[in-house]
Each structure stands twice: as C-alpha cells, then as structure tokens.
Motif scaffolding. Structure first.
Motif, PDB file in Angstrom:
ATOM      1  N   ARG A  44       0.735  -1.121  -0.027  1.00  0.00           N
ATOM      2  CA  ARG A  44       0.281  -0.030  -0.038  1.00  0.00           C
ATOM      3  C   ARG A  44       0.884   1.180   0.065  1.00  0.00           C
ATOM      4  O   ARG A  44       1.982   1.274   0.548  1.00  0.00           O
ATOM      5  CB  ARG A  44      -0.833   0.114   1.237  1.00  0.00           C
ATOM      6  N   TYR A  64       6.125   5.810  13.880  1.00  0.00           N
ATOM      7  CA  TYR A  64       5.478   5.038  12.968  1.00  0.00           C
ATOM      8  C   TYR A  64       6.780   4.265  11.999  1.00  0.00           C
ATOM      9  O   TYR A  64       5.981   3.747  11.139  1.00  0.00           O
ATOM     10  CB  TYR A  64       4.362   5.798  12.053  1.00  0.00           C
ATOM     11  N   TYR A 104       3.524   1.110   3.021  1.00  0.00           N
ATOM     12  CA  TYR A 104       3.383   0.495   4.157  1.00  0.00           C
ATOM     13  C   TYR A 104       2.617  -0.944   3.803  1.00  0.00           C
ATOM     14  O   TYR A 104       2.283  -1.185   2.589  1.00  0.00           O
ATOM     15  CB  TYR A 104       2.487   1.097   5.342  1.00  0.00           C
ATOM     16  N   GLU A 145      -1.300  -4.615   7.101  1.00  0.00           N
ATOM     17  CA  GLU A 145      -1.518  -4.828   8.705  1.00  0.00           C
ATOM     18  C   GLU A 145      -1.288  -3.269   9.271  1.00  0.00           C
ATOM     19  O   GLU A 145      -1.537  -2.910  10.342  1.00  0.00           O
ATOM     20  CB  GLU A 145      -0.713  -5.984   9.209  1.00  0.00           C
ATOM     21  N   HIS A 146      -0.753  -2.350   8.372  1.00  0.00           N
ATOM     22  CA  HIS A 146      -0.198  -1.065   9.005  1.00  0.00           C
ATOM     23  C   HIS A 146      -1.180  -0.113   8.757  1.00  0.00           C
ATOM     24  O   HIS A 146      -0.809   1.164   8.892  1.00  0.00           O
ATOM     25  CB  HIS A 146       1.433  -0.787   8.886  1.00  0.00           C
ATOM     26  N   ALA A 147      -2.052  -0.236   7.791  1.00  0.00           N
ATOM     27  CA  ALA A 147      -3.103   0.660   7.375  1.00  0.00           C
ATOM     28  C   ALA A 147      -3.776   1.561   8.458  1.00  0.00           C
ATOM     29  O   ALA A 147      -3.804   2.936   8.360  1.00  0.00           O
ATOM     30  CB  ALA A 147      -4.104  -0.155   6.460  1.00  0.00           C
ATOM     31  N   ASP A 148      -4.078   0.902   9.658  1.00  0.00           N
ATOM     32  CA  ASP A 148      -4.578   1.682  10.530  1.00  0.00           C
ATOM     33  C   ASP A 148      -3.767   2.546  11.218  1.00  0.00           C
ATOM     34  O   ASP A 148      -3.951   3.812  11.394  1.00  0.00           O
ATOM     35  CB  ASP A 148      -5.272   0.589  11.830  1.00  0.00           C
ATOM     36  N   ALA A 149      -2.575   2.348  11.450  1.00  0.00           N
ATOM     37  CA  ALA A 149      -1.261   3.083  11.894  1.00  0.00           C
ATOM     38  C   ALA A 149      -1.188   4.149  10.988  1.00  0.00           C
ATOM     39  O   ALA A 149      -1.064   5.294  11.476  1.00  0.00           O
ATOM     40  CB  ALA A 149      -0.348   2.283  12.156  1.00  0.00           C
ATOM     41  N   GLU A 168      -3.294   5.585   9.051  1.00  0.00           N
ATOM     42  CA  GLU A 168      -4.513   6.464   9.099  1.00  0.00           C
ATOM     43  C   GLU A 168      -4.338   7.337  10.209  1.00  0.00           C
ATOM     44  O   GLU A 168      -4.474   8.799  10.121  1.00  0.00           O
ATOM     45  CB  GLU A 168      -5.814   5.824   9.309  1.00  0.00           C
ATOM     46  N   GLU A 169      -3.654   6.803  11.204  1.00  0.00           N
ATOM     47  CA  GLU A 169      -3.526   7.690  12.559  1.00  0.00           C
ATOM     48  C   GLU A 169      -2.546   8.563  12.523  1.00  0.00           C
ATOM     49  O   GLU A 169      -2.647   9.901  12.945  1.00  0.00           O
ATOM     50  CB  GLU A 169      -3.123   6.601  13.659  1.00  0.00           C
ATOM     51  N   ARG A 228      -3.873  11.328  10.436  1.00  0.00           N
ATOM     52  CA  ARG A 228      -4.588  12.320  11.270  1.00  0.00           C
ATOM     53  C   ARG A 228      -3.946  13.375  12.194  1.00  0.00           C
ATOM     54  O   ARG A 228      -4.352  14.312  12.447  1.00  0.00           O
ATOM     55  CB  ARG A 228      -5.729  11.427  11.874  1.00  0.00           C
ATOM     56  N   ARG A 283      -4.564   7.237  -2.678  1.00  0.00           N
ATOM     57  CA  ARG A 283      -4.126   6.179  -2.041  1.00  0.00           C
ATOM     58  C   ARG A 283      -3.919   5.116  -3.287  1.00  0.00           C
ATOM     59  O   ARG A 283      -4.896   5.090  -4.204  1.00  0.00           O
ATOM     60  CB  ARG A 283      -4.939   5.670  -1.100  1.00  0.00           C
TER      61      ARG A 283
END
Lengths: 237, 237
Positions: free
Chosen positions: B140, B177, B203, B206-210, B212-213, B216, B234
C-alpha cells in the motif's frame, strides 16, 4: 514575473545608507520639496520595497553567456575546481522564459527561494538595508556560481546553520556591505545543475574595493572549506 | 540513478520494529543460522543502508497518473483546495527520465534534497529506524502532494522550525510510525510545480490503521494551519 526586479523608482536615491529607508528619505529631503511630492515619493518607495521583499513564488532565472545581454563579461576566474568557457556578454533572463532552450557559450539556471538559514532578527535587520537590483549607479556585477561538497549536504540543518553563521558569520559579514552591494541568491542543486548556488551581486564602481573585501572575507571562513567548485565572473554595463 | 531505491536485500525482513536494525537482526536470528550467514546478511543490510542514506545528488522523480504504472489508484481525495483528476494507475519514474515529457492524466514532479529542519540528534534517531522503499510486503502507498501558504514561506528559518517540530512534533510523530511506514519527501516548489512537496509513504496492509492515525495526527498540528492545498492519493500493488 518581472515584478521582482520591479520598475525603477520615480526618483533616484544615492547609494548611501542614510537614505535607504522610507523614514530616512522623508527626513533628509532638501528644503523646498512639497509635502505632496514627499508623500508620492514615499509611496513609490513603498511599492519598490513591496516588489523586492514579497516573493510569493520562486523566480526562475537563467544566466546565459554568449554574444548578447546587457552585461559585458570582464573576466572569468576559477577560484576552486573547473572554470567556465570565455564569452563576451551575459544575459540575465527571468521568469518562464528562463526555462526555455537558450543559446550560449554556457547557461546556468536557478530559482530564488525562501530563506534557508536566516532567523527573524536577521531578516528584520536585512530588510531595512537590502537594495533592489538594477539600480542605475550599480554598473558592476559579479556572478559567482558555487558548488559545495557532499560533506556539507550530509550535515544536519543545525550543523549547517552553526557553520554558516555562528562560525562563519555569513549573514553578518554580508550585512556590513549593505546597501552598497545588492545581491540575489539562486538555488540550482535541485534543478540538476553543475552548481548548487548562483550568487549575484551588483554595486557601483566606487564600491568595487569594498566588494573585493567582502568576497575575500567570505572565502576565508569555515564555511568555505565546504566549497569544492567556485567560478568568479565579473561583468559591467 | 536508481540506486536510491536500491536492490532488494538478499534476505527479507519481516516489517516489525525489533528486526529492523542490524543489531536487532543479528540478535534475533533463529538458532541454527551459521556465523557466516549472519555475517553475510549483516553485510547485505549495510549495503542497503548505504544505498538509502547516501544521497549524493537530488534524485528527480515524476509521479505520472494514467493507464500504466505498478500502482493501482484506489482513491483520490481533496483534503484542502482543489483535487486532481481521476486515473487508473500511477507510475513512479526516477532519474533523468523523470524530466522528459510524459503522458498522463496528471504528472507531478519533485526532487529529493538535503534535510531542511532535522538536527543531528534527530537524524541519528531516524537513521536506525527508516526503511527503504519497495519492500515486498509494503503493498500500500500514499502520495500526498501539499502546498503551503505564502505566510509559511515568508517565515524565517527559526520560525518554521519552531512550528514544524517544537510545536507540531512533525519529526517526532513520524518517527513513532517507523519502520512500519517508509517514506520519501520530494521538493517541488523550486520546479514551478502546483505543489510545494510530494510526500510518499509505503506500508503493509496490516499497518493501514497506523498510517491513518499518523496522517490524522499530522493534520491536527499547528503546522497544518499553513497547508492550503492537500490531495490524498491512495494506491496499492
């Protein structure tokens, strides 16, 4: 995109420190000048300052050596590393035209940019002393392209700033020669050019000795140990 | 000029913090690995680090959106200001080819450069955590072009640094990160481009949420008040 150079003032200021600020000018006009004239001249001066210090976008600049241009090349000296081929005249091309293919013995390109080392106090001090380019009396100029070593570019920002100003007083030394020497810095490194910077200086003939001193002092600094190529091109008009 | 991206290692490292440093790797190999293998892997890792951190010249990069390229465009979102036209795929072109005329729905160009704000301590901390691009598991990516306001560019160097790190912790947040998110910054402002920066992140799913954080948190900083245009593109492969 020619606004950075800006139109000449509606009046000519002698190149002396006393009369370079709007305040100084308003205080030192000879008697007999009407209030309206003073007001208009102050306004014209403000517009000049606006042109000079408000640089919303990097200005593209090409220095083209060849058979045309307002500047006559007096000499080209290699200070460090390889020199540049001789040529008769130098043209300074600004704005989108600077990106087009140009003919010449050699062409160097760069852009103005934001300040990279100067802090707010220094910017304030500079802003009251700096002069615009192409002042009528500034008939001498120097184009000094510089390339720094890899060791310089590998340094962190705080290390480069410490060498640049705290050790070498680059800003401080330069400031001593304002407003006599007007200058403009162009960045070339990101354009894939043979030099990292194109430094450009303009001064009147009576300040030639002061300019030599400025250049000599800068070359003796710690910062200059990181200069691996430098060519000194002197021109006049 | 493809050495910045570099060849993949002769071994694959899982994307986890523990095994990203040569020290970590050497300490955590499963039993049964011979000393020679360990030595060779350490050597291969050193070569990777050399490729990654020794950037003697700015690398020219073009991001071309159109019908070709290894990256499939998943979505294009305007975060601030005008968006970019839709396209199917994104190609990342490096080196002199990036300067040639390219076809596409849109093309954004930039160059890598020296650090502008990072001090020596921060560089040291980054150098043990940063990862190279095109890791096999990092399928990604995000291209986030950003333009800052004139107010930002008019600030002095010390003022920009204070907002960037002391107030916004840009370097500090980013470091949290690493090595999960690999990134590369491209400068565009001096190239006459519509954006000042092209930020690029890679990335694993499995690090997609990290990720996004991370995005943000950065967008909520004082620094982001100076962002006037931002597009979030993206992609995946």
């Amino acid at each position: 995109m020619t606004w950075v150079r800006g139109p000449p003032s509606t009046f000519e200021l002698p190149i002396s420190e006393e009369t370079q600020t709007p305040q100084g000018m308003l205080n030192k006009r000879p008697p007999g000048v009407t209030n309206l004239t003073t007001l208009l001249e102050g306004f014209a001066r403000s517009i000049d300052l606006l042109y000079q210090y408000s640089m919303p976008l990097p200005l593209q600049v090409a220095f083209a050596a060849g058979s045309s241009g307002i500047w006559r090349i007096e000499r080209i000296t290699a200070v460090a590393g390889e020199s540049l081929p001789p040529a008769e005249r130098l043209a300074v091309i600004e704005g989108p035209e600077a990106q087009r293919p140009l003919e010449g013995s050699w062409i160097l390109r760069g852009t103005t940019s934001n300040e990279r080392y100067t802090n707010r106090e220094e910017l304030k001090a500079l802003s009251v002393k700096q002069e615009m380019l192409l002042r009528p009396r500034a008939t001498r100029a120097a184009l000094i392209p510089i390339r720094k070593t890899e060791a310089w570019w590998d340094l962190a920002q705080d290390e480069r700033r410490a060498i640049f100003e705290e050790q070498s007083r680059h800003i401080g030394i330069g400031m001593e020669y304002l407003p006599a020497v007007a200058r403009r810095l162009h960045h070339s490194r990101e354009l894939g050019e043979p030099f990292d910077f194109l430094t450009w200086f303009e001064y009147a003939p009576e300040h030639a000795d002061a300019f030599e001193e400025l250049v000599r002092r800068l070359r003796s600094t710690a910062e200059w140990r990181y200069v691996e190529r430098e060519v000194d091109i002197r021109v006049s008009r």
